[in-house]
Write an enzyme that holds these catalytic residues in place. Structure first.
Site, mmCIF file in Angstrom:
data_model
loop_
_atom_site.group_PDB
_atom_site.id
_atom_site.type_symbol
_atom_site.label_atom_id
_atom_site.label_comp_id
_atom_site.label_asym_id
_atom_site.label_seq_id
_atom_site.Cartn_x
_atom_site.Cartn_y
_atom_site.Cartn_z
ATOM 1 C CB CYS A 225 42.984 43.834 43.623
ATOM 2 S SG CYS A 225 42.604 44.718 45.165
ATOM 3 C CB CYS B 205 35.792 44.511 47.147
ATOM 4 S SG CYS B 205 37.083 45.202 48.208
ATOM 5 C CB CYS C 103 35.643 44.677 42.698
ATOM 6 S SG CYS C 103 36.967 45.412 41.691
#
Length: 362
Positions: free
Chosen positions: A84, A88, A91
């Site tokens: 990714c 985040c 996550c």
């Protein structure tokens, strides 16, 4: 006098015969009554004899019987990549490997799932548009709609890498595009980890909404409610974007992913209480497209395939993999998925998920 003797004898014999005949009729009458009872020849207006009831199948017996039946993978989430471009903090499917199946192997697995009863596939990551600039994903989307004729094909993305060209090439084959957006305050998105240089996540979201409308793809928003956005009021923004669904998740800990010694994230600082989550839902209860998912509803109600096409069992608070469906088949691998079908239905996992059935006003 001579005639009286034979007459008396005859009368005696006749009387004896009548007695025997009467006994015979009485016996036959009794036998006939027993036959009527045994064979159920009773008058419909008369009370029936009481017969012991057959043992009734209890709910537990039914559940035991049903538990032996194989699970049908009606809706499957395929996380074909863990890579990714965002970071985040909460996550729960992190970049622990960089592996991605060869395209033809992925197609073979999707065919096995279709043959096992799959109706909906959701492609996710990581960020699914990262692999081959979205071409890998596009080819899988087209395969599932054209070759497998699945009723629903959807994608979850952070939206940062999607180009309009992708919609032109593959938009016809995609039913739903879900974009992850946790806040409409750009500073909050940066705190969460959805910042990427000079790109504005919220502005990009609005552009993607226009493209979904232009290319006839149903638009959905996913939001993870956490410590940094739990007090935010998103009503106005969600109504303006008008998604078909707004999926609202409570921040969840998964050991080995965002919690524990071997995890790549530390999500503890993002956690909120059940009461805080309920307060957020109460504040947005007038939003008709809102679909809430607490930790309890979310944990075991998804069929998740990892990058190796292994079902991930989250019942123990981790993601424990089964064997790959490519090696042992769907029916064998799904036994170890920990999937809670009742919770899947309770959380609204089955809905109108084909854009042809949604009948949207594009």
């Amino acid at each position: 006098m001579g005639m009286l003797v034979p007459t008396a004898l005859a009368l005696g014999l006749l009387s004896l015969f009548q007695q025997q005949l009467g006994s015979l009729w009485s016996g036959l009458a009794i036998l006939f009554c027993w036959l009527r009872i045994a064979l159920g020849w009773l008058d419909p207006g008369k009370e029936q004899p009481q017969v012991p009831d057959e043992p009734q199948e209890t709910q537990e017996t039914q559940e035991d019987r049903n538990s032996t039946q194989p699970t049908t993978p009606v809706s499957v989430n395929y996380h074909f990549t863990r890579q990714c471009n965002y970071k985040c903090g909460f996550c729960f499917h992190t970049a622990k490997t960089s592996f991605v199946l060869p395209l033809e192997e992925a197609k073979r697995g999707l065919l096995l799932l279709k043959q096992a009863g799959m109706e909906k596939i959701n492609f996710s990551g990581g960020e699914p548009f990262l692999q081959d600039r979205g071409e890998y994903l596009g080819k899988l989307v087209r395969f599932c709609k054209e070759e497998l004729a699945l009723p629903s094909v959807s994608v979850v993305s952070n939206g940062s890498l999607i180009r309009e060209r992708w919609f032109k090439d593959y938009g016809d084959y995609l039913d739903i595009l879900a974009i992850s957006c946790d806040s409409f305050d750009e500073q909050v998105n940066v705190l969460i980890g959805r910042g990427q240089g000079k790109k504005n996540h919220v502005e990009n979201l609005q552009k993607l909404r226009r493209w979904c409308r232009d290319y006839k793809v149903a638009f959905k928003i996913n939001s993870v409610i956490n410590r940094f956005n739990v007090d935010e009021d998103m009503n106005e923004h969600i109504r303006a974007l008008s998604p078909v669904r707004w999926k609202v998740f409570q921040c969840l800990l998964i050991e080995g992913e965002n919690s524990g010694e071997d995890a790549l994230r530390e999500a503890e600082r993002f956690l909120i209480s059940n009461e805080e989550f309920e307060a957020f839902l109460e504040r947005h209860k007038e939003v008709s497209c809102l679909v809430p998912e607490s930790n309890q509803k979310m944990k075991d109600s998804y069929l998740i395939l990892d990058e190796y096409m292994r079902f991930l069992n989250c019942t123990g608070g981790r993601k424990d993999p089964s064997k790959s469906i490519l090696d042992v088949g769907v029916e064998e691998a799904i036994k170890f998925s920990g999937f809670d079908e009742k919770m899947f239905l309770k959380r609204g996992g089955k809905y109108v998920w084909s854009k042809a059935d949604l009948k949207l006003d594009w």
